[in-house]
Design an enzyme around this catalytic site. Structure first.
Site, mmCIF file in Angstrom:
data_model
loop_
_atom_site.group_PDB
_atom_site.id
_atom_site.type_symbol
_atom_site.label_atom_id
_atom_site.label_comp_id
_atom_site.label_asym_id
_atom_site.label_seq_id
_atom_site.Cartn_x
_atom_site.Cartn_y
_atom_site.Cartn_z
ATOM 1 N N THR A 114 12.612 47.252 40.778
ATOM 2 C CA THR A 114 12.659 48.528 41.500
ATOM 3 C C THR A 114 13.959 48.646 42.283
ATOM 4 O O THR A 114 14.538 47.652 42.705
ATOM 5 C CB THR A 114 11.461 48.673 42.452
ATOM 6 O OG1 THR A 114 11.523 47.660 43.474
ATOM 7 C CG2 THR A 114 10.151 48.549 41.700
ATOM 8 N N GLY A 115 14.414 49.877 42.440
ATOM 9 C CA GLY A 115 15.658 50.108 43.166
ATOM 10 C C GLY A 115 16.829 49.382 42.533
ATOM 11 O O GLY A 115 17.624 48.756 43.231
ATOM 12 N N THR A 174 19.458 50.577 40.690
ATOM 13 C CA THR A 174 20.655 51.330 40.327
ATOM 14 C C THR A 174 21.874 50.937 41.156
ATOM 15 O O THR A 174 22.977 51.415 40.899
ATOM 16 C CB THR A 174 20.422 52.846 40.479
ATOM 17 O OG1 THR A 174 20.039 53.132 41.827
ATOM 18 C CG2 THR A 174 19.351 53.338 39.517
ATOM 19 N N GLY A 201 23.548 47.727 44.224
ATOM 20 C CA GLY A 201 23.394 46.571 45.094
ATOM 21 C C GLY A 201 22.680 45.381 44.491
ATOM 22 O O GLY A 201 22.913 45.006 43.333
ATOM 23 N N ILE A 202 21.812 44.777 45.283
ATOM 24 C CA ILE A 202 21.090 43.579 44.862
ATOM 25 C C ILE A 202 20.234 43.858 43.635
ATOM 26 O O ILE A 202 20.177 43.052 42.709
ATOM 27 C CB ILE A 202 20.232 43.043 46.025
ATOM 28 C CG1 ILE A 202 21.122 42.556 47.164
ATOM 29 C CG2 ILE A 202 19.326 41.913 45.547
ATOM 30 C CD1 ILE A 202 20.365 42.202 48.429
ATOM 31 N N GLY A 203 19.566 45.005 43.605
ATOM 32 C CA GLY A 203 18.701 45.327 42.480
ATOM 33 C C GLY A 203 19.462 45.420 41.172
ATOM 34 O O GLY A 203 18.992 44.934 40.129
ATOM 35 N N SER A 250 13.887 39.328 53.452
ATOM 36 C CA SER A 250 15.140 39.290 54.206
ATOM 37 C C SER A 250 15.054 38.236 55.288
ATOM 38 O O SER A 250 13.964 37.859 55.729
ATOM 39 C CB SER A 250 15.384 40.666 54.842
ATOM 40 O OG SER A 250 16.380 40.611 55.839
ATOM 41 N N TYR A 281 12.124 47.378 60.585
ATOM 42 C CA TYR A 281 12.548 46.768 59.329
ATOM 43 C C TYR A 281 12.068 45.317 59.263
ATOM 44 O O TYR A 281 11.497 44.882 58.260
ATOM 45 C CB TYR A 281 14.066 46.829 59.207
ATOM 46 C CG TYR A 281 14.622 46.073 58.017
ATOM 47 C CD1 TYR A 281 14.468 46.567 56.721
ATOM 48 C CD2 TYR A 281 15.311 44.866 58.182
ATOM 49 C CE1 TYR A 281 14.980 45.884 55.628
ATOM 50 C CE2 TYR A 281 15.829 44.177 57.101
ATOM 51 C CZ TYR A 281 15.660 44.690 55.826
ATOM 52 O OH TYR A 281 16.166 44.004 54.743
#
Length: 264
Positions: free
Chosen positions: A13-14, A16, A18-20, A141, A154
């Site tokens: 997921t996510g 598109t 950075g880390i993903g 995180s 967060y």
């Protein structure tokens, strides 16, 4: 030692940016069929094109949709098909004074960072258990352990994700399915360079600037530089592989030594 995910389908997921994105690329390079997810069909298509330019052998599937909603989750899973490796990477973050965080913001962080992951686990874990093999990886995180005063909401959501991982690992006990979380440390992702240069001398070359930023603003880090997304992706690929069959219910650190503790 070779990581081989041939024949496995992974949903990140996510993925598109950075880390993903780095995780998706690394899993695809290991042989997995990888579903690329983002809210926009156009952004997903664009990233798939980029990833195929980098390596034409990657097997990639477009799975656009908002996994923070039931309908979006259903659409993503329909596009992906049976999931062998679920990587819950989607997350939001932002700084806000502790006493001004509204009820709505507390709910939003929980729903995006925690409940979306729970919903996907609930949908994919039964199939993994039936097939006798599967991997669930929740990207947490350092803030799950070192709660940031400027991002309590967060930190709360990432701490909750550790509990989710441990609990579902118990549900999957003895089935051949493992469930783990990954504690990512300060990472070099989109927008971070701008943020760093807001705090250190703009005349410094990037390598010097990030080290100065870490020295002044993240002194706990033993790495003394930002982590590259690919470094987190490498750990995810290992945990997603058959090589990590004895690791489950764990919070595995890729934090550059940022968390000042012997465990986890």
């Amino acid at each position: 030692m070779r990581i081989d995910l041939t024949g496995r389908t992974a949903l990140v997921t996510g993925s598109t940016q950075g880390i993903g994105r780095a995780i998706a690329a690394t899993l695809a390079d290991a042989g997995a069929r990888v579903a690329i997810n983002g809210r926009s069909a156009s952004s997903v298509a664009s990233v798939i094109t980029e990833l195929r330019v980098e390596n034409a052998d990657r097997t990639l599937v477009a799975a656009p949709g908002d996994v923070t909603t039931t309908d979006g989750t259903d659409a993503v899973l329909a596009a992906t098909g049976p999931v062998d490796v679920l990587v819950n990477n989607l997350g939001i973050f932002g700084a806000e004074d502790a006493l001004t965080i509204s009820d709505d913001e507390w709910r939003r962080y929980f729903e995006v960072n925690v409940l979306a992951a729970v919903r996907l686990i609930r949908a994919t874990l039964p199939g993994m258990k039936e097939r006798g093999w599967g991997r669930v990886l929740n990207i947490a995180s350092d803030s799950a352990v070192v709660i940031p005063a400027e991002m309590i909401h967060y930190g709360m959501s990432k701490t909750a994700l550790l509990a989710v991982s441990r609990g579902f690992a118990k549900d999957a006990a003895g089935t051949g399915v493992t469930v783990n979380s990954v504690l990512a440390g300060p990472t070099h992702t989109g927008g971070v360079e701008t943020f760093v240069y807001e705090l250190v001398d703009r005349a410094l070359p990037w390598e010097d600037a990030q080290r100065e930023f870490m020295r002044l603003h993240r002194p706990q880090s033993l790495l003394q530089r930002l982590i590259e997304p690919e470094e987190i992706a490498n750990m995810v690929a290992y945990l997603a592989s058959p090589l990590a069959s004895a690791t489950t219910g764990a919070a595995v650190r890729v934090d550059g030594g940022y968390i000042d503790a012997i465990v986890p």
